[in-house]
Design an enzyme around this catalytic site. Structure first.
Site, PDB file in Angstrom:
ATOM      1  N   ASP A  78       0.965  -1.343   0.035  1.00 18.28           N
ATOM      2  CA  ASP A  78       0.070   0.060  -0.044  1.00 18.28           C
ATOM      3  C   ASP A  78       0.931   1.206   0.015  1.00 18.28           C
ATOM      4  O   ASP A  78       1.982   1.085   0.214  1.00 18.28           O
ATOM      5  CB  ASP A  78      -0.922   0.003   1.271  1.00 18.28           C
ATOM      6  CG  ASP A  78      -1.680   1.180   1.359  1.00 18.28           C
ATOM      7  OD1 ASP A  78      -2.060   1.683   0.307  1.00 18.28           O
ATOM      8  OD2 ASP A  78      -1.742   1.429   2.518  1.00 18.28           O
TER       9      ASP A  78
ATOM     10  N   ARG B 218      -5.202   4.044  -8.040  1.00 18.51           N
ATOM     11  CA  ARG B 218      -6.920   4.016  -8.043  1.00 18.51           C
ATOM     12  C   ARG B 218      -7.639   2.626  -8.185  1.00 18.51           C
ATOM     13  O   ARG B 218      -8.425   2.133  -8.563  1.00 18.51           O
ATOM     14  CB  ARG B 218      -7.382   4.516  -9.471  1.00 18.51           C
ATOM     15  CG  ARG B 218      -7.158   6.189  -9.685  1.00 18.51           C
ATOM     16  CD  ARG B 218      -8.803   6.696  -9.048  1.00 18.51           C
ATOM     17  NE  ARG B 218      -8.588   8.089  -9.033  1.00 18.51           N
ATOM     18  CZ  ARG B 218      -8.778   9.030  -7.646  1.00 18.51           C
ATOM     19  NH1 ARG B 218      -9.030   8.096  -6.780  1.00 18.51           N
ATOM     20  NH2 ARG B 218      -9.000  10.138  -7.973  1.00 18.51           N
TER      21      ARG B 218
ATOM     22  N   ASP C 279      -1.508  -0.852   5.917  1.00 19.64           N
ATOM     23  CA  ASP C 279      -1.782  -0.132   7.260  1.00 19.64           C
ATOM     24  C   ASP C 279      -3.362   0.025   7.421  1.00 19.64           C
ATOM     25  O   ASP C 279      -3.722   0.135   8.345  1.00 19.64           O
ATOM     26  CB  ASP C 279      -0.977   1.019   7.413  1.00 19.64           C
ATOM     27  CG  ASP C 279      -1.718   2.208   6.830  1.00 19.64           C
ATOM     28  OD1 ASP C 279      -2.035   1.833   5.481  1.00 19.64           O
ATOM     29  OD2 ASP C 279      -1.640   3.135   7.206  1.00 19.64           O
TER      30      ASP C 279
ATOM     31  N   ASN D 131      -8.477  -0.736   4.164  1.00 20.44           N
ATOM     32  CA  ASN D 131      -8.643  -1.048   2.579  1.00 20.44           C
ATOM     33  C   ASN D 131      -7.655  -2.127   2.145  1.00 20.44           C
ATOM     34  O   ASN D 131      -7.523  -2.464   1.174  1.00 20.44           O
ATOM     35  CB  ASN D 131      -8.472   0.272   1.835  1.00 20.44           C
ATOM     36  CG  ASN D 131      -7.228   1.081   2.165  1.00 20.44           C
ATOM     37  OD1 ASN D 131      -6.605   0.558   3.259  1.00 20.44           O
ATOM     38  ND2 ASN D 131      -7.067   2.132   1.195  1.00 20.44           N
TER      39      ASN D 131
END
Lengths: 350, 1233
Positions: free
Chosen positions: B434, B839, B865, B868
């Site tokens: 991420d 995105r 983290d 999502n």
């Protein structure tokens, strides 16, 4: 001065209790940080060569000593199962051995090559005899051997646990198939004394066979396996049985029969009177008689000596080959260019 | 506070969502509303609960009684006292090995068995005992967690007073008071708050990982129920949906005084969130305990098994195959052997089936079973439990306590949450990361700027520092007196600070620059209007950073009204002077992703009309007025420079307007604004009319602050052969920018960009036909992929070794993940050394992860983290969560939690690699030692007439695995290390061995098996061959048990010494365990054969060892046999090391004479440049011609929702929330049709 000493000892005393846990916590710290002191053996060619050489150098002499010890043993092996069959029964040996009416007496001669020093051990050797067969091994009752008729649960002795509805002592296949050939020896028409005592391990006599257990109802059935036992002698003194019941590891084994406790000269003719009772003909087993002296290593067995020597020689050979390779095509030690990724990059740059 | 939450075991949130659950929620919404609006008359106090919704009476326990809502206590334990034994045992016997041994144990109670049941029961029960104790211990810890959560105190309304009760006592309908910074004990209906307008701020980081505050607003009708006296008057009825797991939906009604007020998620306070910036709130409990949304979302973490263990299963299967083969050989042999001629076996007359020569087939079958029990030791029963123990200690003592992974600032150590996956860490090939919070700190800082062609700012970015370090330059960090550091501002240049800009050669343009920063934005100031205390609420942290910058330059924006912005300007006229200026804001032309710019038309107090504009360099440069080429050129150079050092840039420009032009334009603008159709589009068009002929002021450079050491870590990982993919919800520009900053993409790389922001796609989207849009996007994605694949192959064939990078956005990814295109996507992306997906929704993150996991069969690791990232973390082989921040959702779903991205180096290269090496060693060794042992037994079978006679005593066999060879292998599993930690990190390439799985291939197993056969032959035949003659001077001979004890002694010695030979480092513990095990054997046999008890089975073994030890045979064999057995291995090892050394062995050699260093010191050792790297850096420093990367990036996530929530309107939080709903709806529709 005294003051100083006192203070220092005081501080020492105070420091000690704190020292202990700190040492322990340090060990724990090194443990969790995976930083324990360790030696890191690296197999350098030198180390490999050294170890092989070392192995060779130590093994060869040991091997030679063993081999010499083994060679110094005088051993005579005499196969008698074929010899001791009358001519007319040669084609039907089983009938011969099963026929009780025929005398099984047999006389053979051995000419001794060298002098044999006392004690001379007399062994019988059986071949193709599976004392280690599972059915055979478990068909005994150690408890009964020790406690005799008091011990009732002898189901492990199947199929020879009882005959005529009475328990058999000693029960089981092993005892039932007791070896019963006998041997006597004459030299110069003088009968040699064969000591049949103390041929079994003392631990067996003292702890596995009861000294108040007497054979009972033994070999009383229609089928008789082998030797019979003197009912008046306790099991702990039936050394033939004790020897027989320490089952052999291999289907080819020797068992001690007795000890001749006098020296025999070279070229002497030894006459053996034997009764060839035991049936090995039905399964094609061999019977041999072995006369041997013994030394610190035991009887004649070149195996240990030879394998020590072979191992030692191989080690030295390997060390030499390795050294040659090392000299001829050395892999530069500590060379980073041998690292996988470096090799790859050099290959692509080419 | 967060510590407290740690204990809360909401394991995971399924954000991808249970489609049916949220569907049920929405469908109920309509029905429920209609239902309640039509219902005006209440029939009785107690209504039957409607199946689709629940009715709750506030503050009325009696009325709620009949419904029996669940209590608020939470239990996450697996067992209780009564279920522990049955359930625990059941779990244990689900393992094949345990079940197998159970069956063998049962089999060994039958007469078929050659061994006593004890042989198999003892090891099995020991193994079970250890496993059950571990289970009980873990469950006990869970229980304690639960208790501490259930007993957290909270204030509840009772008799007009607040009473403190533990959480578990709460019931549905209770009115509770939650204080500042406390967690909500259940899902609450928000009634009243101490804040004036019924607003409270909550932090939802536990749910979705977002640390920014959210606003919740109570219904106006309930604002008053704040004090206990007043609150106790509340007699309302809540009708709401049944508990479900959809975090972002809620529908229901509050009925007070026959007045029905609809409820929305805006009034819902979820368990797991905490209250911020509010003294306290009052709420009514709606859902409790396991029915809260967070608990409904929690599910058991799917237990992952490592690839190595799955491969181990194959090995066990192979062993079963071997076992079957051995048994078959033996069984057939027994069928042939058995014969009546062996009269001494007593085979005449009645014989049991197993030995009955008249039915040889039955003999064969039964002997088969006999042999299975006899050879059962070939399956290493203690293997699994040993591995578990090793892994457990590795986790608890090594990973969790490693100081290199301890983050001192946040006081967070690393945490291994499962102990299953340690060795998987040593084989990771793909990392999915991420961005926000993982690679970056989500902290935007104004870092540099360029004004009128002059560059300002003395800071050095991480990436520049990295390059400098690699080139051996030393950079001094000196902070001058003028440097100011605050949140959002990390800038220093004496030429600008403290009003010094007035002495620059063009102070006017500086002034424009600062004004543009202070005026052109959509930031809301909060708090006191003094420069220390004010906080800026901005939709994007970039904007806040820019405004903060303006403040520090002396243009302090302190207040905003709907039509004006007030700025306190210092040092304008002369140094030290301060004046407040009010700029009238006439129009705001908002930012969106197509415009990529934002403009403000403002009127100065003196009537001057100016349009300020900031935006991407591409759009600004298009609209600049001709001339002034010097500044444009210089600024572009600066932009590129900023961009390649990973900074996010924005161009600033302005335009003087005359009143006429403005008025004329404004008319059109108002028209557009009030149009009903295509308003957005028309507004954009109108904006175009005025945003032209701009004058360039300069540009800003904002640092998206990376986490510490990220670029270095990424570089190390890439040298280790690990490929990093960045999956982020951010925009493409932002993502690319971060990729630059992290050195994932550099200018030497060939970039493939698959973007949905192209003209054909936009056109299709404008037309609005979803089928058409899908077709267009799919076609273009397909074209992209095909073209890029071709190019990629060309690049790969070219000799220069250009590295490739792929950038793809979520929309395209959706189509690229289509089964038809998936293969080419995979092919392309596997050829790229770095991949950036921007995105993307959480679901797509998981899809990409499993694409590589399943499609390419590579080991994957996901790190993130936020909530999502949960799906991605669960989808990957190994999930890593970033801990230490507020959000715990990712950590709860993860397998390992670390505080910083850079700790991945330690986690993978050190712990992972070691674990892998150790586990491989442990497994192969287990395999070897059991095979060797069983094979000697097998060879013996040949000489017993295939009867299945056991060679060893029962106790030898049962203790072989659990005592005589158990401990050393565990010690090796814990302590073996090829090279030290610092060297592991210095040579990241060593890690590649794990990726290739060098140490656990069939070849390795075959080599062990070969030596196992060799050793067993040596051990068996040497002991047997040397044994037959009387070996004591008294001529007595050995029996079966003497020989077998000799063999067993040799095996124990050989096998233990073999382990010592396999070690890379030998600590004291190795010696203790190895020699201890051998000693244990001797101790055991001395006692076992020395005593004779009435109830034993060791008559066979009685006195055996003493008899043996009285002969030279024993000593000569004990010296000869292990040496001969081990020389073979030794030779192999020597040759292998000499001819085909492993990498780690060479590294060992290189560093053999290094002093036993403490790990800390070696950390400082600098990097050596390999020729490869040197070249790539040289390329990186070449003049940049190909690169047009200028670093534009501007985040405005949820821009609309930000203002919407300010206004109290609930708007969907996430783009993917919308996407998800859309997908559910369409699915629904297709299902119907």
């Amino acid at each position: 001065m005294e003051m100083e000493g006192a203070s220092s000892s005081g501080s020492g005393g105070a420091a000690q209790p704190t020292l202990l846990p700190s040492r322990r916590s340090k060990v724990f710290y090194r443990f969790t940080q995976q930083n324990l002191p360790a030696c890191k053996p690296a197999l350098t060619p030198t180390l490999v060569i050294t170890i092989f050489l070392l192995a060779g150098i130590t093994f060869v002499p040991v091997g030679i000593i063993c081999l010499r010890a083994s060679e110094s043993v005088e051993e005579h092996v005499l196969r008698y199962d074929t010899e001791c069959i009358p001519e007319d029964y040669r084609s039907n040996r089983v009938a011969y051995i099963k026929d009780d009416s025929i005398s099984k007496k047999c006389t053979l001669n051995i000419k001794l090559r060298n002098q044999m020093k006392a004690p001379i051990y007399v062994y019988y050797e059986l071949d193709n005899y599976y004392q280690n067969h599972r059915r055979y091994v478990k068909s005994r009752s150690d408890k009964q051997l020790l406690y005799g008729l008091q011990y009732k649960d002898i189901s492990s002795c199947k199929p020879v646990e009882s005959s005529n509805r009475l328990p058999v002592v000693p029960c089981g296949l092993i005892a039932w198939s007791l070896f019963n050939d006998t041997f006597t020896f004459d030299v110069k028409a003088r009968k040699l004394n064969v000591n049949r005592k103390n041929i079994s391990w003392k631990s067996d006599r003292d702890h596995k066979f009861g000294n108040d257990v007497y054979p009972f109802n033994f070999q009383n059935d229609t089928l008789i396996g082998g030797g019979k036992l003197n009912q008046s002698i306790p099991l702990s003194e039936q050394e033939d049985l004790i020897v027989w019941m320490r089952v052999a590891a291999l289907p080819n084994f020797r068992k001690l029969y007795g000890v001749i406790e006098e020296d025999l000269d070279a070229d002497e003719l030894l006459t053996i009177h034997l009764s060839n009772n035991y049936n090995t003909y039905s399964f094609g087993g061999k019977k041999k008689l072995v006369l041997t002296t013994s030394n610190w290593l035991g009887g004649k067995n070149n195996f240990l000596g030879l394998s020590y020597i072979a191992t030692g020689c191989c080690s030295i050979l390997v060390a030499i080959i390795f050294a040659l390779i090392h000299v001829k095509f050395p892999r530069p030690h500590r060379d980073a260019s041998y690292l996988h990724w470096n090799r790859k990059s050099s290959a692509t740059s080419r | 506070m967060s510590m407290h939450w740690d204990r809360f075991r909401a394991s995971t949130v399924r954000l991808g969502g249970n489609g049916s659950a949220s569907l049920r929620g929405t469908s109920f919404g309509d029905g429920g509303l209609r239902h309640t609006s039509s219902q005006t008359v209440r029939l009785g106090r107690v209504q039957p609960q409607h199946p689709s919704h629940r009715t709750i009476f506030c503050n009325d326990r009696e009325a709620n009684q009949p419904v029996r809502f669940k209590g608020n206590s939470v239990s996450t334990t697996k067992y209780n006292i009564f279920t522990f034994l049955p359930k625990g045992l059941f779990e244990q016997f689900r393992r094949v090995a345990n079940l197998y041994f159970l069956m063998i144990s049962i089999l060994s109670t039958t007469p078929i068995s050659p061994v006593h049941p004890i042989t198999n029961v003892v090891p099995l029960s020991l193994v079970l005992l250890v496993s059950l104790v571990k289970e009980a211990f873990e469950d006990w810890k869970r229980l304690q967690n639960d208790m501490s959560i259930n007993n957290t105190p909270v204030d509840v309304l009772q008799d007009q007073k607040w009473e403190t009760v533990p959480w578990k006592k709460l019931q549905v309908g209770d009115i509770v008071k939650v204080k500042h910074d406390a967690f909500f004990p259940a899902d609450l209906l928000f009634l009243a708050s101490t804040n004036p307008d019924g607003v409270c701020y909550i932090e939802t980081s536990n749910l979705d990982g977002e640390t920014n505050l959210k606003i919740r607003k109570a219904l106006e009708r309930t604002w008053d129920y704040l004090l206990p006296e007043k609150a106790s008057e509340l007699k309302g009825e809540i009708q709401c949906e049944q508990p479900n797991n959809s975090l972002y939906t809620f529908t229901g009604n509050l009925i007070i005084d026959k007045q029905t007020i609809p409820l929305s998620p805006n009034q819902l306070l979820l368990r797991g969130c905490s209250l911020r910036n509010t003294e306290y709130i009052v709420g009514a409990i709606i859902f409790t305990g396991h029915e809260t949304k967070v608990m409904m979302n929690s599910m058991n973490v799917p237990s992952k098994r490592s690839t190595l263990e799955r491969k181990l299963d194959k090995l066990i299967l192979a062993l079963f195959g071997g076992l079957f083969f051995m048994c078959l050989v033996g069984a057939i042999g027994s069928g042939i052997f058995i014969n009546r001629k062996y009269f001494y076996l007593g085979l005449s007359g009645h014989v049991e089936d197993q030995f009955n020569p008249s039915n040889r087939f039955v003999v064969t079958i039964l002997t088969m079973f006999t042999l299975i029990t006899l050879y059962s030791t070939i399956i290493p029963i203690s293997l699994y439990v040993s591995i578990e123990m090793i892994k457990f200690i590795q986790c608890a003592q090594f990973i969790n306590k490693d100081l290199h992974m301890y983050h001192a600032e946040s006081n967070t150590p690393a945490l291994a949450r499962t102990s299953n996956l340690n060795e998987e860490l040593g084989q990771v090939e793909y990392i999915f990361s991420d961005k926000t919070g993982t690679l970056t700190r989500n902290l935007m800082e104004f870092f540099k700027c360029s004004i009128g062609g002059e560059m300002y700012g003395t800071g050095i970015t991480e990436i520049e520092r990295g390059i400098a370090q690699r080139n051996g330059m030393k950079i001094d960090e000196t902070t001058s007196a003028t440097a100011v550091q605050e949140k959002g501002f990390n800038f220093d240049d004496p030429r600008l600070m403290r009003g010094a800009w007035r002495n620059e050669h063009d102070p006017e343009i500086c002034k424009e620059f600062f004004r543009c920063l202070a005026v052109c934005h959509t930031v809301l100031p909060e708090g006191d209007a003094s420069s220390d205390k004010i906080t800026y609420q901005a939709a994007s942290p970039d904007e806040a950073a820019l405004v903060t910058a303006a403040k520090n330059f002396g243009f302090f924006f302190y207040r905003r009204t709907p039509t004006s912005i007030m700025v306190r300007e210092a040092n304008i006229e002369k140094m030290g002077s301060v004046q407040d200026v009010t700029y009238e804001i006439l129009n705001v032309l908002e930012f969106n992703s197509t415009r990529k710019r934002q403009s403000v038309v403002c009127r100065y107090p003196n009537g001057r009309l100016v349009l300020y504009c900031k935006g991407a360099d591409t759009v600004i440069y298009e609209r600049l007025v001709d001339g002034n080429n010097d500044i444009k050129k210089l600024t572009r150079e600066h932009l590129e420079q900023f961009g390649s050092s990973g900074l996010r840039t924005l161009c600033l420009a302005y335009r003087e307007l005359t009143t006429e032009i403005y008025e004329k334009w404004n008319e059109k603008f108002i028209q557009a604004k009030s149009s009903l159709r295509d308003r957005e589009k028309k507004l954009d068009e109108v904006a175009e009319l005025i945003e032209k002929d701009l004058i360039l002021i300069g540009c800003t450079a904002i640092e998206d602050k990376l986490q510490d050491g990220v670029p270095l870590c990424i570089e190390t990982l890439s040298r280790a052969g690990i490929k990093l993919w960045v999956l982020t919800g951010d925009k493409m520009e932002t993502a690319i920018n971060i990729a630059y900053a992290c050195n994932l993409i550099n200018n030497a790389m060939k970039q493939f960009i698959v973007s949905s922001e192209t003209d054909p796609i936009r056109e299709a989207e404008d037309r609005g036909d979803p089928v058409e849009i899908a077709r267009v996007i799919k076609d273009s994605v397909k074209q992209y992929l095909e073209r890029y694949l071709e190019e990629a192959q060309q690049f790969l064939r070219s000799p220069y070794g250009t590295k490739l990078a792929l950038v793809i956005d979520g929309k395209c990814l959706m189509y690229a993940l289509d089964p038809a295109l998936r293969v080419s996507l995979l092919k392309l992306s596997l050829n790229c050394s770095s991949v950036v997906c921007c995105r993307v929704s959480p679901l797509q993150k998981a899809q990409v992860t499993s694409l590589v996991k399943k499609g390419a069969r590579k080991i994957t690791l996901s790190i993130g983290d936020g909530a999502n990232d949960v799906s991605m973390i669960q989808a990957a082989h190994v999930g890593v969560g970033i801990s230490g921040l507020e959000g715990m959702q990712a950590v709860m779903a993860s397998d390992f939690a670390i505080a910083q991205f850079r700790f991945l180096t330690d986690l993978l290269l050190v712990h992972g690699r070691w674990s892998y090496l150790r586990l491989c060693k442990v497994i192969t060794y287990f395999f070897y030692k059991n095979l060797t042992f069983t094979l000697t037994q097998f060879w013996f079978t040949f000489q017993t007439g295939f009867s299945g006679q056991r060679y060893y005593d029962d106790w030898f066999q049962s203790l072989y695995n659990v005592i005589f060879t158990a401990l050393p292998v565990i010690i090796v599993g814990l302590f073996d290390k090829d090279v030290s930690a610092s060297i592991s990190k210095r040579y990241p390439e060593l890690y590649k061995a794990g990726i290739r799985n060098t140490f656990f291939t069939w070849k390795v197993v075959a080599i062990w098996a070969f030596f196992s056969i060799y050793q067993s032959l040596i051990i068996y035949y040497f002991t047997v061959a040397a044994s037959p003659n009387g070996h004591n001077s008294s001529g007595k001979v050995f029996g079966l048990w003497d020989v077998s004890t000799m063999s067993f002694t040799c095996i124990v010695v050989t096998v233990n010494l073999r382990l010592l030979m396999a070690c890379n480092s030998i600590t004291r513990w190795h010696h203790v365990s190895v020699w201890g095990s051998i000693l244990a054997w001797f101790l055991f046999i001395f006692i076992y054969s020395g005593i004779m008890t009435p109830r034993d089975r060791q008559e066979n073994e009685y006195f055996v060892i003493y008899v043996l030890m009285s002969t030279f045979y024993f000593y000569l064999s004990l010296w000869l046999i292990p040496v001969v057995a081990l020389l073979g291995d030794f030779l192999y090892q020597g040759v292998q090391r000499f001819m085909f050394p492993y990498d780690y062995e060479i590294v060992q050699e290189i560093h053999r004479d290094d002093p036993e260093e403490s790990r800390r010191q070696l950390l400082e050792v600098g990097h050596h440049l390999s020729p490869d790297e040197a070249r790539s850096y040289a390329i990186a420093r070449l003049p940049r011609e190909t690169s047009k990367h200028t670093g534009f990036a501007f985040d405005s996530p949820g821009f609309e929702s930000f203002f919407a929530s300010q206004a109290g309107v609930f708007a969907p939080h996430k783009p993917w929330d919308v996407i998800r709903r859309a997908s559910i709806k369409s699915k629904h529709r297709t299902a119907k049709s």
